[in-house]
Design a protein around this motif. Sequence first.
Motif, PDB file in Angstrom:
ATOM      1  N   UNK A 108       0.877 -21.648   5.513  1.00 34.95           N
ATOM      2  CA  UNK A 108       1.205 -21.620   6.935  1.00 34.95           C
ATOM      3  C   UNK A 108       0.311 -22.537   7.741  1.00 34.95           C
ATOM      4  N   UNK A 109      -0.973 -22.543   7.427  1.00 38.32           N
ATOM      5  CA  UNK A 109      -1.953 -23.379   8.113  1.00 38.32           C
ATOM      6  C   UNK A 109      -1.610 -24.854   7.940  1.00 38.32           C
ATOM      7  N   UNK A 110      -1.410 -25.266   6.692  1.00 35.77           N
ATOM      8  CA  UNK A 110      -1.160 -26.676   6.399  1.00 35.77           C
ATOM      9  C   UNK A 110       0.205 -27.130   6.903  1.00 35.77           C
ATOM     10  N   UNK A 111       1.201 -26.248   6.832  1.00 36.52           N
ATOM     11  CA  UNK A 111       2.532 -26.596   7.327  1.00 36.52           C
ATOM     12  C   UNK A 111       2.482 -26.874   8.827  1.00 36.52           C
ATOM     13  N   UNK A 112       1.756 -26.016   9.563  1.00 34.54           N
ATOM     14  CA  UNK A 112       1.631 -26.234  11.008  1.00 34.54           C
ATOM     15  C   UNK A 112       0.874 -27.528  11.292  1.00 34.54           C
ATOM     16  N   UNK A 113      -0.161 -27.819  10.518  1.00 33.55           N
ATOM     17  CA  UNK A 113      -0.910 -29.064  10.692  1.00 33.55           C
ATOM     18  C   UNK A 113       0.004 -30.271  10.507  1.00 33.55           C
ATOM     19  N   UNK A 114       0.848 -30.234   9.493  1.00 36.96           N
ATOM     20  CA  UNK A 114       1.770 -31.345   9.256  1.00 36.96           C
ATOM     21  C   UNK A 114       2.739 -31.521  10.417  1.00 36.96           C
ATOM     22  N   UNK A 115       3.210 -30.409  10.994  1.00 34.97           N
ATOM     23  CA  UNK A 115       4.163 -30.473  12.105  1.00 34.97           C
ATOM     24  C   UNK A 115       3.606 -31.230  13.296  1.00 34.97           C
TER      25      UNK A 115
END
Length: 343
Positions: A108-115
Amino acid sequence: MSDLGKIDRDLFDTVIYPELGADREDVTLGPTHGIDFGVIDVGGDALVTATDPLSVLPDLGFERAGRFALDVVLADVAVSGIPPSHLSVTFTLPPEMTDDELAAMWHGFAERAEEVGVSVVTGHTARYSGVDYSWVGGATVLGVGPHEDIVRPDGARPGDKLVVGTGPGAEVTGLFATLFPTQIGLSPDRTATAQERLADTALVEDAMAATNAGNVMAMHDATEGGITGALIEMADGAGVRFDVDSDAMPLADGVGALCDALDIDPWHVSSCGTLLAAVDPADADDVVGALRDRGTPAAVVGEVTDGEGLYVDGTRQSHPGADPSWEAFASLQAAADGTPDQQ
């Protein structure tokens, strides 16, 4: 026992501020009251940076908790007007966190960072005895851009219009309704509506939309002390007066019902994701429109004038001091645990 939350201003001024290490010429903005980021000059460009603790709340579900944790730490750089781009992160995890839970949180953390175009460049991850949820580390966010593009919270000028996106109390409303759905005492429908406010803690896109839509002179997010505290910080920092019309303030669905149930003032509680901006009057409607186009409730709520302080409906406001959400959280947690409230 000391108060929970940020240390008070006197303690900061007497203990922290006098000793800040080396005095370097490349630090163009160091620790300043009401400004949650610093600025370093690197080859003529501005490196904007901010550091915050990381909170992971398992009851949100680990993937969602990871997204929420990142949104909170990105906000301080986003309100500088410079897009956050890089991240250094430290996780000091409790021993009981499993590998699967860590994997879900990190996804969840990394997915949001990519967004939002943020890259993790370094970090540290480990389990340690004596560590409990929810405070499990810290993160430093970086953004790079021209010095002239920086928007400071203390940049408001007489004549500017005050724009608010999301409105008060959204963060606390979403968190409390999700963590304590049966303890608050709302109906299931109202609880579900309040839980939707957790999505409002994302600030990066709103801050970028505002700065792209018009001439934004000052921005701030409403964390501890809520919008009242944040607006006072903005007015005091700029040496001006803010006049706010409470009827014009946007209020997201579910906030009023939850805050009434807990007898807390939504204007005084933490609301990460709430954008406060002083905008050139010629551009205020465009900034409101850009926020609304993103689905964010937004409005012109007042104006900046000569004078000092925050006035709501003509009455001068005082800083709320300790955030009442801390005491409310402790009471709800005690009720959930079935233990007497020690507050």
